[in-house]
Design an enzyme around this catalytic site. Structure first.
Site, short mmCIF file in Angstrom:
data_model
loop_
_atom_site.label_atom_id
_atom_site.label_comp_id
_atom_site.label_asym_id
_atom_site.label_seq_id
_atom_site.Cartn_x
_atom_site.Cartn_y
_atom_site.Cartn_z
NE ARG A 144 -2.62 -1.43 3.42
CZ ARG A 144 -2.32 -2.83 3.82
NH1 ARG A 144 -2.45 -3.80 2.95
NH2 ARG A 144 -1.91 -2.96 4.84
CD GLU B 145 -1.54 -3.41 14.97
OE1 GLU B 145 -1.47 -2.90 13.75
OE2 GLU B 145 -2.31 -3.11 15.67
P1 AMP Z 1 4.36 -1.76 11.77
O1 AMP Z 1 5.63 -2.43 10.91
O2 AMP Z 1 3.91 -2.27 12.87
O3 AMP Z 1 4.26 -0.20 11.85
O4 AMP Z 1 3.20 -2.12 10.59
C1 AMP Z 1 2.88 -1.30 9.44
C2 AMP Z 1 2.59 -2.04 8.35
O5 AMP Z 1 1.56 -3.00 8.41
C3 AMP Z 1 2.10 -1.26 7.15
O6 AMP Z 1 2.49 -1.54 5.93
C4 AMP Z 1 0.59 -1.24 7.27
O7 AMP Z 1 0.03 -1.60 6.08
C5 AMP Z 1 0.33 -2.53 8.08
N1 AMP Z 1 -0.52 -2.52 9.06
C6 AMP Z 1 -0.14 -2.72 10.45
N2 AMP Z 1 -1.36 -2.44 11.38
C7 AMP Z 1 -2.23 -2.21 10.55
C8 AMP Z 1 -3.70 -1.89 10.43
N3 AMP Z 1 -4.06 -1.91 11.98
N4 AMP Z 1 -4.50 -1.67 9.57
C9 AMP Z 1 -4.06 -1.54 8.31
N5 AMP Z 1 -2.54 -1.94 7.82
C10 AMP Z 1 -1.63 -2.30 9.27
#
Ligand code: AMP
Length: 177
Positions: free
Chosen positions: A65, A102
């Site tokens: 995305r 996450e």
């Molecule tokens: P992080 O590495 O935990 O900051 O996660 C970010 C990545 O995971 C991004 O590429 C987001 O597209 C995806 N992502 C994580 N949590 C969500 C969420 N609650 N909704 C949509 N995309 C998420």
């Protein structure tokens, strides 16, 4: 500066999907926003206005995305677009890093020699959650001796504290939860 009303319109186009991709995750679905040209423009305008006039050599977008927003933003900023991809997708010689999200563990790759030494780079993704993904993309940039001047997200899930993981980096978001 865009008005609060304008930003609220863009925010109204983000859809919550509970328990996707795993139980307990509230997924922020940006596809309704992409389906509305006005909302997509608002997000791009909001991000671009913060960097116009600052020199940006490259926008690194994180698969998948981050490509959508990063590619459009790079064109607006007259900067290169460099993809950070999931393993095995890039055809030429690449660097790889492992990181935590996450809801999973993952890896990212970037073509070697895709960032010029000392190049000013913006790391772009749709959502900042725990910050691991953006930090991994930044590591790929710094390995090539690029300088991450800022991180830019459409959505910041502020309660997860990802911003601290990216500190002291500059973090910009359009919409916060
Ligand atoms: P992080 O590495 O935990 O900051 O996660 C970010 C990545 O995971 C991004 O590429 C987001 O597209 C995806 N992502 C994580 N949590 C969500 C969420 N609650 N909704 C949509 N995309 C998420």
């Amino acid at each position: 500066m865009l008005s609060a009303e304008t930003l609220a319109y863009a925010k109204s186009k983000i859809r919550d999907i509970p328990d996707f991709p795993t139980p307990g995750i509230l997924f922020k679905d940006i596809t309704p926003l992409l389906a509305e040209p006005r909302a997509f423009h608002i997000v791009l305008d909001s991000l671009a206005e913060r960097f116009i006039g600052e020199h940006v050599d490259a926008v690194v977008g994180v698969e998948a995305r981050g490509f959508i927003f990063g590619g459009a933003l790079a064109a607006r900023l007259n900067a290169s677009f460099v993809p950070a991809r999931k393993p095995g997708k890039l055809p030429a010689e690449s660097d790889r890093v492992s990181y935590k999200t996450e809801y999973s563990t993952a890896e990212l790759e970037m073509h070697k020699a895709s960032i010029k030494k000392g190049g000013r780079v913006l790391v772009v993704d749709d959502v900042l959650a725990t910050g691991g993904t953006a930090r991994a993309a930044a590591e790929l940039v710094t390995r090539q001796e690029g300088e991450v001047v800022a991180y830019a997200f459409v959505i910041e899930l502020a309660f997860l504290g990802g911003r601290n993981v990216l500190a002291p980096g500059r973090v910009e978001h359009v919409i916060s939860y």
